[in-house]
Design a protein around this motif. Structure first.
Motif, PDB file in Angstrom:
ATOM      1  N   MET A  26      -2.265   3.935   1.562  1.00 63.84           N
ATOM      2  CA  MET A  26      -1.734   4.209   2.902  1.00 63.84           C
ATOM      3  C   MET A  26      -2.146   3.069   3.826  1.00 63.84           C
ATOM      4  SD  MET A  26      -2.859   8.133   3.097  1.00 63.84           S
ATOM      5  CE  MET A  26      -1.792   9.423   2.492  1.00 63.84           C
ATOM      6  N   PRO A  27      -1.335   2.785   4.834  1.00 67.81           N
ATOM      7  CA  PRO A  27      -1.799   1.783   5.801  1.00 67.81           C
ATOM      8  C   PRO A  27      -2.869   2.427   6.676  1.00 67.81           C
ATOM      9  CG  PRO A  27       0.264   2.745   6.537  1.00 67.81           C
ATOM     10  CD  PRO A  27      -0.043   3.386   5.213  1.00 67.81           C
ATOM     11  N   ALA A  28      -3.868   1.677   7.060  1.00 67.99           N
ATOM     12  CA  ALA A  28      -4.804   2.192   8.069  1.00 67.99           C
ATOM     13  C   ALA A  28      -4.254   1.688   9.405  1.00 67.99           C
ATOM     14  CB  ALA A  28      -6.201   1.653   7.814  1.00 67.99           C
TER      15      ALA A  28
ATOM     16  N   ALA B 105      -3.210   7.186   9.161  1.00 67.23           N
ATOM     17  CA  ALA B 105      -2.871   6.801   7.784  1.00 67.23           C
ATOM     18  C   ALA B 105      -1.497   7.358   7.401  1.00 67.23           C
ATOM     19  CB  ALA B 105      -3.931   7.308   6.824  1.00 67.23           C
ATOM     20  N   TYR B 106      -1.089   8.423   8.060  1.00 64.51           N
ATOM     21  CA  TYR B 106       0.217   9.022   7.765  1.00 64.51           C
ATOM     22  C   TYR B 106       1.277   8.313   8.600  1.00 64.51           C
ATOM     23  CZ  TYR B 106      -2.411  12.838   5.554  1.00 64.51           C
ATOM     24  OH  TYR B 106      -3.233  13.582   4.758  1.00 64.51           O
ATOM     25  N   CYS B 107       1.655   7.155   8.124  1.00 62.48           N
ATOM     26  CA  CYS B 107       2.581   6.296   8.859  1.00 62.48           C
ATOM     27  C   CYS B 107       3.491   5.609   7.851  1.00 62.48           C
ATOM     28  CB  CYS B 107       1.759   5.250   9.624  1.00 62.48           C
ATOM     29  SG  CYS B 107       2.753   3.986  10.432  1.00 62.48           S
ATOM     30  N   GLY B 108       4.782   5.621   8.122  1.00 59.46           N
ATOM     31  CA  GLY B 108       5.691   4.983   7.171  1.00 59.46           C
ATOM     32  C   GLY B 108       7.033   4.630   7.782  1.00 59.46           C
ATOM     33  N   VAL B 109       7.786   3.864   7.030  1.00 60.20           N
ATOM     34  CA  VAL B 109       9.128   3.441   7.451  1.00 60.20           C
ATOM     35  C   VAL B 109      10.105   4.550   7.092  1.00 60.20           C
ATOM     36  CG1 VAL B 109      10.911   1.684   7.147  1.00 60.20           C
ATOM     37  CG2 VAL B 109       8.501   1.067   6.890  1.00 60.20           C
ATOM     38  N   VAL B 110      10.997   4.927   8.053  1.00 58.69           N
ATOM     39  CA  VAL B 110      11.969   5.973   7.737  1.00 58.69           C
ATOM     40  C   VAL B 110      13.421   5.537   7.946  1.00 58.69           C
ATOM     41  CG1 VAL B 110      10.423   7.944   8.037  1.00 58.69           C
ATOM     42  CG2 VAL B 110      11.652   7.053  10.022  1.00 58.69           C
ATOM     43  N   ASN B 111      13.635   4.385   8.542  1.00 58.30           N
ATOM     44  CA  ASN B 111      15.023   3.910   8.704  1.00 58.30           C
ATOM     45  C   ASN B 111      15.028   2.393   8.815  1.00 58.30           C
ATOM     46  OD1 ASN B 111      17.788   4.947   8.934  1.00 58.30           O
ATOM     47  ND2 ASN B 111      17.815   3.912  10.912  1.00 58.30           N
ATOM     48  N   ASN B 112      16.061   1.793   8.239  1.00 55.62           N
ATOM     49  CA  ASN B 112      16.130   0.335   8.215  1.00 55.62           C
ATOM     50  C   ASN B 112      16.847  -0.231   9.443  1.00 55.62           C
ATOM     51  OD1 ASN B 112      15.495  -2.063   6.853  1.00 55.62           O
ATOM     52  ND2 ASN B 112      17.596  -2.236   6.106  1.00 55.62           N
TER      53      ASN B 112
ATOM     54  N   LEU C  57      -5.391  -3.852   6.265  1.00 57.66           N
ATOM     55  CA  LEU C  57      -6.378  -2.853   5.847  1.00 57.66           C
ATOM     56  C   LEU C  57      -5.656  -1.631   5.294  1.00 57.66           C
ATOM     57  CD1 LEU C  57      -9.460  -2.161   5.918  1.00 57.66           C
ATOM     58  CD2 LEU C  57      -9.040  -1.162   8.170  1.00 57.66           C
ATOM     59  N   LEU C  58      -6.083  -1.191   4.116  1.00 56.52           N
ATOM     60  CA  LEU C  58      -5.452  -0.034   3.467  1.00 56.52           C
ATOM     61  C   LEU C  58      -6.450   1.117   3.393  1.00 56.52           C
ATOM     62  CD1 LEU C  58      -3.833  -1.985   0.489  1.00 56.52           C
ATOM     63  CD2 LEU C  58      -2.795  -1.433   2.690  1.00 56.52           C
ATOM     64  N   TYR C  59      -5.926   2.299   3.059  1.00 63.79           N
ATOM     65  CA  TYR C  59      -6.760   3.508   3.050  1.00 63.79           C
ATOM     66  C   TYR C  59      -6.343   4.416   1.901  1.00 63.79           C
ATOM     67  CZ  TYR C  59      -8.584   8.009   4.721  1.00 63.79           C
ATOM     68  OH  TYR C  59      -9.223   9.204   4.823  1.00 63.79           O
TER      69      TYR C  59
END
Ligand SMILES: Cc1cc2nc3c(=O)[nH]c(=O)nc-3n(C[C@H](O)[C@H](O)[C@H](O)COP(=O)(O)O)c2cc1C
Length: 191
Positions: free
Chosen positions: A15-17, A34-41, A160-162
């Motif tokens: 996960m990304p920190a 940490a709960y973060c992500g890409v959802v649309n391009n 930084l990752l987690y």
């Protein structure tokens, strides 16, 4: 490979920190997410899962804007600090050097190599612990010295990752191949 069940766990690894920022009562506040992500391009959208009680969430609701900042390995202590203590109890506005972009109310972190300023598109409550905040990335930033051929280069800024199970921070590993390319080396087996 013998498998062991671990229950319902969000092991989307690593996960990304990331550090999410918002102005709360006109003062910048930051929390680790940490709960973060890409959802649309197109347009670029990112989503975070945040406990609605976090102080930063008050600012996101107040302005409908927030920032997502990707720290490098050397920011591990500050990243952990803003994820451990709440802006409800302490002033975190001077932990980082802050700048503002187009949105004016999404505080961006100077010492983070990557920054995104986002306007809220949707907030969703799924009946669990967290609220999902989806933001459209209005602008993104990367330090010049952290780019190669006009793109962010993770070997230069070392994000930084987690990992959530063992609660540990990590750096990136080795280069494994070029995307949309190395797969051509694979040959489908014929009977
Ligand atoms: C490594 C790490 C990852 C975290 N990830 C999340 C997350 O994804 N969602 C969340 O709601 N809180 C997460 N937290 C907890 C918040 O960052 C923490 O409660 C923070 O103090 C909230 O700050 P605030 O109240 O000033 O907004 C994380 C904390 C750490 C240390």
């Amino acid at each position: 490979m013998q498998k062991k069940t671990l229950g319902s766990k969000p092991f989307v690894y690593p996960m990304p920190a990331s550090i999410v920022g918002a102005d709360v009562d006109k003062k910048p506040n930051f929390m680790t997410i940490a709960y973060c992500g890409v959802v649309n391009n197109g347009p670029a959208m990112v989503a975070i899962g945040s406990n609605p009680k976090h102080h930063t969430m008050n600012g996101i609701k107040e302005n409908n804007t927030f920032s997502v900042n990707i720290p490098s390995e050397e920011l591990v202590e500050k990243t952990d600090f803003v994820g451990t203590y709440s802006g409800k109890n302490i002033d975190k506005s001077e932990v980082f050097e802050v700048f503002y972009g187009k949105l004016k109310t999404a505080p961006l972190i100077k010492e983070c190599p990557i920054n995104m300023e986002c306007k809220v598109v949707k907030m969703m409550d799924l009946g669990g612990s967290d609220t999902i905040v989806i933001g459209e990335v209005v602008e993104s930033y990367c330090a010049k010295e952290h780019m190669t051929n006009g793109q962010p280069d993770i070997t230069k800024f070392k994000p930084l990752l987690y990992t959530t199970g063992d609660k540990k921070y990590w750096g990136i590993g080795k280069f494994c191949g070029d995307a949309w390319n190395i797969g051509n080396n694979y040959k489908i087996k014929k009977d």
